[in-house]
Design a protein around this motif. Structure first.
Motif, PDB file in Angstrom:
ATOM      1  N   ASP A 143       0.823  -1.213   0.000  1.00 38.09           N
ATOM      2  CA  ASP A 143       0.000   0.000   0.000  1.00 38.09           C
ATOM      3  C   ASP A 143       0.858   1.264   0.000  1.00 38.09           C
ATOM      4  O   ASP A 143       0.390   2.332  -0.430  1.00 38.09           O
ATOM      5  CB  ASP A 143      -0.919   0.014   1.219  1.00 38.09           C
ATOM      6  CG  ASP A 143      -2.015  -1.042   1.155  1.00 38.09           C
ATOM      7  OD1 ASP A 143      -2.244  -1.599   0.053  1.00 38.09           O
ATOM      8  OD2 ASP A 143      -2.631  -1.324   2.203  1.00 38.09           O
ATOM      9  N   ALA A 144       2.083   1.153   0.486  1.00 34.65           N
ATOM     10  CA  ALA A 144       2.953   2.331   0.553  1.00 34.65           C
ATOM     11  C   ALA A 144       3.386   2.803  -0.828  1.00 34.65           C
ATOM     12  O   ALA A 144       3.613   4.001  -1.036  1.00 34.65           O
ATOM     13  CB  ALA A 144       4.181   2.029   1.408  1.00 34.65           C
ATOM     14  N   THR A 145       3.511   1.893  -1.767  1.00 39.00           N
ATOM     15  CA  THR A 145       4.011   2.256  -3.100  1.00 39.00           C
ATOM     16  C   THR A 145       3.136   3.300  -3.783  1.00 39.00           C
ATOM     17  O   THR A 145       3.646   4.349  -4.210  1.00 39.00           O
ATOM     18  CB  THR A 145       4.160   1.008  -3.976  1.00 39.00           C
ATOM     19  OG1 THR A 145       5.127   0.132  -3.362  1.00 39.00           O
ATOM     20  CG2 THR A 145       4.635   1.381  -5.374  1.00 39.00           C
ATOM     21  N   PRO A 146       1.822   3.092  -3.919  1.00 38.46           N
ATOM     22  CA  PRO A 146       1.001   4.144  -4.545  1.00 38.46           C
ATOM     23  C   PRO A 146       0.960   5.427  -3.722  1.00 38.46           C
ATOM     24  O   PRO A 146       0.842   6.521  -4.288  1.00 38.46           O
ATOM     25  CB  PRO A 146      -0.385   3.501  -4.659  1.00 38.46           C
ATOM     26  CG  PRO A 146      -0.387   2.378  -3.679  1.00 38.46           C
ATOM     27  CD  PRO A 146       1.013   1.891  -3.631  1.00 38.46           C
ATOM     28  N   LYS A 147       1.072   5.322  -2.401  1.00 40.64           N
ATOM     29  CA  LYS A 147       1.072   6.515  -1.562  1.00 40.64           C
ATOM     30  C   LYS A 147       2.317   7.363  -1.829  1.00 40.64           C
ATOM     31  O   LYS A 147       2.239   8.598  -1.923  1.00 40.64           O
ATOM     32  CB  LYS A 147       0.994   6.121  -0.094  1.00 40.64           C
ATOM     33  CG  LYS A 147       0.925   7.291   0.881  1.00 40.64           C
ATOM     34  CD  LYS A 147      -0.313   8.139   0.658  1.00 40.64           C
ATOM     35  CE  LYS A 147      -1.578   7.386   0.988  1.00 40.64           C
ATOM     36  NZ  LYS A 147      -2.780   8.236   0.862  1.00 40.64           N
ATOM     37  N   ILE A 148       3.467   6.709  -1.952  1.00 41.38           N
ATOM     38  CA  ILE A 148       4.704   7.441  -2.228  1.00 41.38           C
ATOM     39  C   ILE A 148       4.659   8.041  -3.629  1.00 41.38           C
ATOM     40  O   ILE A 148       5.145   9.165  -3.856  1.00 41.38           O
ATOM     41  CB  ILE A 148       5.917   6.511  -2.045  1.00 41.38           C
ATOM     42  CG1 ILE A 148       6.032   6.096  -0.571  1.00 41.38           C
ATOM     43  CG2 ILE A 148       7.204   7.204  -2.496  1.00 41.38           C
ATOM     44  CD1 ILE A 148       7.031   4.996  -0.311  1.00 41.38           C
ATOM     45  N   LYS A 149       4.053   7.341  -4.564  1.00 39.06           N
ATOM     46  CA  LYS A 149       3.881   7.910  -5.911  1.00 39.06           C
ATOM     47  C   LYS A 149       2.996   9.148  -5.868  1.00 39.06           C
ATOM     48  O   LYS A 149       3.257  10.143  -6.575  1.00 39.06           O
ATOM     49  CB  LYS A 149       3.298   6.852  -6.846  1.00 39.06           C
ATOM     50  CG  LYS A 149       4.264   5.734  -7.199  1.00 39.06           C
ATOM     51  CD  LYS A 149       3.620   4.727  -8.150  1.00 39.06           C
ATOM     52  CE  LYS A 149       4.611   3.631  -8.535  1.00 39.06           C
ATOM     53  NZ  LYS A 149       3.998   2.612  -9.427  1.00 39.06           N
ATOM     54  N   GLU A 150       1.956   9.102  -5.066  1.00 39.26           N
ATOM     55  CA  GLU A 150       1.079  10.264  -4.903  1.00 39.26           C
ATOM     56  C   GLU A 150       1.860  11.440  -4.330  1.00 39.26           C
ATOM     57  O   GLU A 150       1.722  12.592  -4.794  1.00 39.26           O
ATOM     58  CB  GLU A 150      -0.086   9.900  -3.979  1.00 39.26           C
ATOM     59  CG  GLU A 150      -0.995  11.075  -3.629  1.00 39.26           C
ATOM     60  CD  GLU A 150      -1.975  10.749  -2.513  1.00 39.26           C
ATOM     61  OE1 GLU A 150      -2.581  11.698  -1.972  1.00 39.26           O
ATOM     62  OE2 GLU A 150      -2.128   9.561  -2.173  1.00 39.26           O
ATOM     63  N   ILE A 151       2.671  11.178  -3.313  1.00 39.65           N
ATOM     64  CA  ILE A 151       3.469  12.229  -2.690  1.00 39.65           C
ATOM     65  C   ILE A 151       4.467  12.813  -3.685  1.00 39.65           C
ATOM     66  O   ILE A 151       4.640  14.038  -3.762  1.00 39.65           O
ATOM     67  CB  ILE A 151       4.185  11.675  -1.449  1.00 39.65           C
ATOM     68  CG1 ILE A 151       3.154  11.354  -0.359  1.00 39.65           C
ATOM     69  CG2 ILE A 151       5.238  12.642  -0.930  1.00 39.65           C
ATOM     70  CD1 ILE A 151       3.702  10.541   0.795  1.00 39.65           C
ATOM     71  N   ALA A 152       5.105  11.949  -4.465  1.00 38.98           N
ATOM     72  CA  ALA A 152       6.063  12.418  -5.469  1.00 38.98           C
ATOM     73  C   ALA A 152       5.379  13.332  -6.480  1.00 38.98           C
ATOM     74  O   ALA A 152       5.934  14.367  -6.883  1.00 38.98           O
ATOM     75  CB  ALA A 152       6.706  11.232  -6.177  1.00 38.98           C
TER      76      ALA A 152
END
Length: 260
Positions: A143-152
Protein backbone atom coordinates in the motif's frame (compact mmCIF):
# COMPACT_ATOMS: atom_id res chain seq x y z
CA UNK A 1 18.28 16.71 -1.32
CA UNK A 2 16.83 14.10 1.03
CA UNK A 3 18.06 14.05 4.64
CA UNK A 4 17.10 10.72 6.15
CA UNK A 5 17.26 9.09 9.56
CA UNK A 6 16.14 5.48 9.57
CA UNK A 7 16.35 2.85 12.28
CA UNK A 8 15.19 -0.41 10.73
CA UNK A 9 15.05 0.72 7.10
CA UNK A 10 11.36 1.52 6.62
CA UNK A 11 12.01 5.25 6.32
CA UNK A 12 15.08 4.67 4.14
CA UNK A 13 12.99 2.47 1.90
CA UNK A 14 10.32 5.15 1.48
CA UNK A 15 12.88 7.93 1.06
CA UNK A 16 14.85 6.07 -1.59
CA UNK A 17 11.68 5.26 -3.51
CA UNK A 18 10.63 8.90 -3.36
CA UNK A 19 14.10 9.94 -4.46
CA UNK A 20 13.94 7.72 -7.55
CA UNK A 21 10.54 9.12 -8.50
CA UNK A 22 11.74 12.70 -8.12
CA UNK A 23 15.19 12.18 -9.60
CA UNK A 24 16.84 13.04 -6.28
CA UNK A 25 20.38 11.69 -6.31
CA UNK A 26 21.51 13.26 -3.04
CA UNK A 27 20.23 11.10 -0.16
CA UNK A 28 22.04 11.94 3.07
CA UNK A 29 21.70 9.20 5.68
CA UNK A 30 22.20 10.62 9.16
CA UNK A 31 24.48 8.59 11.41
CA UNK A 32 27.54 8.81 13.60
CA UNK A 33 29.06 12.20 14.35
CA UNK A 34 26.27 14.09 12.59
CA UNK A 35 23.77 12.76 15.13
CA UNK A 36 26.12 12.79 18.11
CA UNK A 37 27.37 16.36 17.57
CA UNK A 38 25.11 18.08 15.03
CA UNK A 39 26.46 21.52 15.94
CA UNK A 40 29.82 20.44 14.51
CA UNK A 41 28.25 19.38 11.19
CA UNK A 42 27.23 21.54 8.24
CA UNK A 43 24.40 21.03 5.79
CA UNK A 44 23.75 23.04 2.64
CA UNK A 45 22.10 22.53 -0.69
CA UNK A 46 21.84 24.07 -4.13
CA UNK A 47 18.51 22.28 -4.64
CA UNK A 48 15.16 24.01 -4.55
CA UNK A 49 13.85 21.53 -1.99
CA UNK A 50 14.97 19.57 1.06
CA UNK A 51 13.04 16.49 2.13
CA UNK A 52 13.36 15.47 5.78
CA UNK A 53 12.64 11.75 6.13
CA UNK A 54 12.32 10.08 9.54
CA UNK A 55 10.16 7.58 11.46
CA UNK A 56 7.44 8.75 13.82
CA UNK A 57 8.46 8.16 17.45
CA UNK A 58 5.45 7.84 19.74
CA UNK A 59 3.55 10.40 17.64
CA UNK A 60 6.43 12.87 17.43
CA UNK A 61 9.76 13.67 15.81
CA UNK A 62 12.64 11.43 16.96
CA UNK A 63 14.68 13.45 19.48
CA UNK A 64 17.91 12.89 17.53
CA UNK A 65 16.28 14.36 14.42
CA UNK A 66 14.82 17.29 16.36
CA UNK A 67 18.25 18.00 17.81
CA UNK A 68 19.89 17.78 14.39
CA UNK A 69 17.43 20.23 12.85
CA UNK A 70 17.88 22.63 15.76
CA UNK A 71 21.68 22.54 15.99
CA UNK A 72 23.22 21.70 12.60
CA UNK A 73 25.20 24.48 10.93
CA UNK A 74 23.33 25.53 7.80
CA UNK A 75 24.48 27.14 4.60
CA UNK A 76 22.56 29.82 2.73
CA UNK A 77 20.93 27.27 0.46
CA UNK A 78 18.87 25.86 3.32
CA UNK A 79 17.08 29.19 3.75
CA UNK A 80 16.34 29.42 0.04
CA UNK A 81 14.96 25.89 -0.29
CA UNK A 82 11.44 24.65 0.39
CA UNK A 83 11.36 22.00 3.10
CA UNK A 84 9.18 18.88 3.10
CA UNK A 85 8.57 16.22 5.72
CA UNK A 86 8.24 12.51 4.98
CA UNK A 87 7.50 10.40 8.04
CA UNK A 88 6.79 6.70 8.28
CA UNK A 89 4.49 5.40 11.00
CA UNK A 90 3.21 2.03 12.06
CA UNK A 91 -0.40 3.19 12.24
CA UNK A 92 -0.71 6.97 12.63
CA UNK A 93 1.41 10.09 13.12
CA UNK A 94 -0.61 12.30 15.48
CA UNK A 95 0.70 15.87 15.24
CA UNK A 96 4.25 14.95 14.23
CA UNK A 97 3.98 17.39 11.32
CA UNK A 98 3.19 20.30 13.62
CA UNK A 99 6.26 19.60 15.72
CA UNK A 100 8.38 19.40 12.56
CA UNK A 101 6.98 22.70 11.27
CA UNK A 102 7.90 24.41 14.53
CA UNK A 103 11.45 23.06 14.30
CA UNK A 104 11.78 24.24 10.70
CA UNK A 105 10.22 27.60 11.53
CA UNK A 106 12.72 28.24 14.33
CA UNK A 107 15.47 28.04 11.71
CA UNK A 108 13.56 30.54 9.55
CA UNK A 109 13.25 27.92 6.85
CA UNK A 110 10.18 27.44 4.67
CA UNK A 111 8.06 24.38 5.55
CA UNK A 112 6.17 23.60 2.34
CA UNK A 113 4.30 20.37 3.08
CA UNK A 114 4.24 17.28 5.29
CA UNK A 115 3.55 13.67 4.31
CA UNK A 116 3.05 10.40 6.16
CA UNK A 117 3.28 6.82 4.92
CA UNK A 118 2.14 3.80 6.93
CA UNK A 119 4.82 1.10 7.13
CA UNK A 120 5.28 -2.09 9.21
CA UNK A 121 5.38 -1.68 12.98
CA UNK A 122 8.85 -2.09 14.51
CA UNK A 123 8.36 -0.77 18.05
CA UNK A 124 8.58 -3.60 20.59
CA UNK A 125 10.00 -2.19 23.82
CA UNK A 126 6.73 -1.63 25.68
CA UNK A 127 4.09 -4.07 26.86
CA UNK A 128 1.42 -4.60 24.23
CA UNK A 129 3.56 -3.48 21.28
CA UNK A 130 4.92 -5.95 18.74
CA UNK A 131 5.75 -6.23 15.05
CA UNK A 132 2.92 -6.79 12.62
CA UNK A 133 1.99 -10.21 11.35
CA UNK A 134 3.81 -11.04 8.07
CA UNK A 135 0.66 -10.66 6.00
CA UNK A 136 -0.04 -7.19 7.44
CA UNK A 137 3.57 -6.10 6.93
CA UNK A 138 3.42 -7.18 3.30
CA UNK A 139 0.12 -5.36 2.80
CA UNK A 140 1.51 -2.15 4.32
CA UNK A 141 4.56 -2.28 2.04
CA UNK A 142 2.32 -2.86 -0.99
CA UNK A 143 0.00 0.00 0.00
CA UNK A 144 2.95 2.33 0.55
CA UNK A 145 4.01 2.26 -3.10
CA UNK A 146 1.00 4.14 -4.54
CA UNK A 147 1.07 6.52 -1.56
CA UNK A 148 4.70 7.44 -2.23
CA UNK A 149 3.88 7.91 -5.91
CA UNK A 150 1.08 10.26 -4.90
CA UNK A 151 3.47 12.23 -2.69
CA UNK A 152 6.06 12.42 -5.47
CA UNK A 153 3.44 13.79 -7.85
CA UNK A 154 2.41 16.47 -5.33
CA UNK A 155 6.01 17.56 -4.79
CA UNK A 156 6.81 17.58 -8.50
CA UNK A 157 3.75 19.69 -9.29
CA UNK A 158 4.46 22.00 -6.33
CA UNK A 159 1.05 21.20 -4.92
CA UNK A 160 1.71 21.73 -1.24
CA UNK A 161 -1.26 19.81 0.13
CA UNK A 162 -0.33 17.70 3.16
CA UNK A 163 -0.85 13.92 3.23
CA UNK A 164 -1.37 12.98 6.87
CA UNK A 165 -2.45 9.98 8.93
CA UNK A 166 -3.63 11.63 12.13
CA UNK A 167 -5.32 8.74 13.89
CA UNK A 168 -7.58 9.07 16.91
CA UNK A 169 -6.86 11.53 19.74
CA UNK A 170 -3.82 13.12 18.05
CA UNK A 171 -3.54 15.91 20.64
CA UNK A 172 -3.29 13.44 23.53
CA UNK A 173 -0.79 11.28 21.65
CA UNK A 174 1.54 14.09 20.58
CA UNK A 175 1.12 16.51 23.48
CA UNK A 176 0.87 14.09 26.41
CA UNK A 177 2.20 10.64 25.46
CA UNK A 178 5.13 11.84 23.30
CA UNK A 179 6.83 13.97 26.00
CA UNK A 180 6.22 11.23 28.57
CA UNK A 181 7.75 8.69 26.20
CA UNK A 182 10.83 10.83 25.53
CA UNK A 183 11.40 11.40 29.23
CA UNK A 184 10.71 7.95 30.64
CA UNK A 185 10.84 5.32 27.86
CA UNK A 186 13.99 6.07 25.87
CA UNK A 187 16.69 4.92 28.27
CA UNK A 188 19.21 2.44 26.79
CA UNK A 189 19.87 0.88 30.18
CA UNK A 190 17.46 -2.08 29.75
CA UNK A 191 19.33 -3.25 26.63
CA UNK A 192 21.33 -6.42 27.10
CA UNK A 193 22.32 -9.55 25.23
CA UNK A 194 21.01 -13.00 26.03
CA UNK A 195 22.90 -16.28 26.16
CA UNK A 196 22.14 -16.77 22.47
CA UNK A 197 24.61 -14.00 21.60
CA UNK A 198 27.53 -15.26 19.47
CA UNK A 199 29.53 -12.03 19.64
CA UNK A 200 29.30 -11.33 15.90
CA UNK A 201 29.33 -7.57 16.51
CA UNK A 202 26.66 -6.82 13.91
CA UNK A 203 24.69 -4.73 16.42
CA UNK A 204 27.76 -2.59 17.18
CA UNK A 205 28.71 -2.11 13.54
CA UNK A 206 25.15 -1.18 12.59
CA UNK A 207 24.33 1.28 15.38
CA UNK A 208 23.76 4.74 13.85
CA UNK A 209 24.84 6.37 17.12
CA UNK A 210 28.03 4.32 17.54
CA UNK A 211 26.58 3.51 20.95
CA UNK A 212 27.39 -0.21 21.18
CA UNK A 213 30.80 -1.75 21.81
CA UNK A 214 31.89 -5.32 22.36
CA UNK A 215 33.34 -6.18 25.74
CA UNK A 216 34.68 -9.71 26.17
CA UNK A 217 32.72 -10.70 23.07
CA UNK A 218 29.39 -9.31 24.27
CA UNK A 219 27.69 -6.00 23.36
CA UNK A 220 27.44 -3.17 25.85
CA UNK A 221 25.22 -0.13 25.33
CA UNK A 222 26.35 3.40 26.15
CA UNK A 223 24.23 6.45 26.87
CA UNK A 224 23.90 7.90 23.34
CA UNK A 225 20.97 5.80 22.16
CA UNK A 226 18.36 6.87 19.60
CA UNK A 227 16.15 3.91 20.55
CA UNK A 228 15.84 3.13 16.85
CA UNK A 229 15.88 -0.62 17.69
CA UNK A 230 18.13 -1.49 14.76
CA UNK A 231 20.30 -3.57 17.08
CA UNK A 232 17.28 -5.59 18.18
CA UNK A 233 15.87 -6.23 14.72
CA UNK A 234 19.17 -6.86 12.95
CA UNK A 235 20.48 -9.49 15.38
CA UNK A 236 20.73 -12.84 13.54
CA UNK A 237 20.27 -14.79 16.79
CA UNK A 238 17.50 -12.69 18.35
CA UNK A 239 19.91 -12.19 21.22
CA UNK A 240 19.28 -8.48 21.84
CA UNK A 241 16.71 -7.83 24.55
CA UNK A 242 15.22 -4.76 26.22
CA UNK A 243 14.56 -5.74 29.80
CA UNK A 244 11.78 -8.33 29.75
CA UNK A 245 9.46 -6.39 27.46
CA UNK A 246 10.90 -7.93 24.27
CA UNK A 247 10.52 -11.53 25.47
CA UNK A 248 8.69 -13.55 22.82
CA UNK A 249 8.35 -10.63 20.42
CA UNK A 250 9.17 -10.65 16.73
CA UNK A 251 11.66 -8.94 14.48
CA UNK A 252 11.15 -6.91 11.31
CA UNK A 253 14.00 -7.31 8.84
CA UNK A 254 12.16 -6.63 5.59
CA UNK A 255 13.66 -3.17 5.07
CA UNK A 256 17.11 -3.48 6.65
CA UNK A 257 18.91 -3.59 3.30
CA UNK A 258 17.75 -0.04 2.52
CA UNK A 259 19.85 1.52 5.30
CA UNK A 260 23.13 0.34 3.77
Amino acid sequence: MIICFSGTGNTARAARMLGVLLGETDVRMLAGEELLNPCSSTVDTADARVIWAFPTYSWGVPPVVARYIAEVQAGAGMAKARHYMLTTCGDDMGYTDRQWRRLIGRRAWVAAAAYAVVMPNTYVTMKGFDVDAPELSERKIADATPKIKEIAALIASENHADVTVRGAFPWVKSKVIYPWFVRFEMSPRPFHSTEDCIGCGLCARSCPMCNIRLSHGRPEWGGECALCLRCYHICPRRAVAYGRTTNGKGQWQGSLKFIE
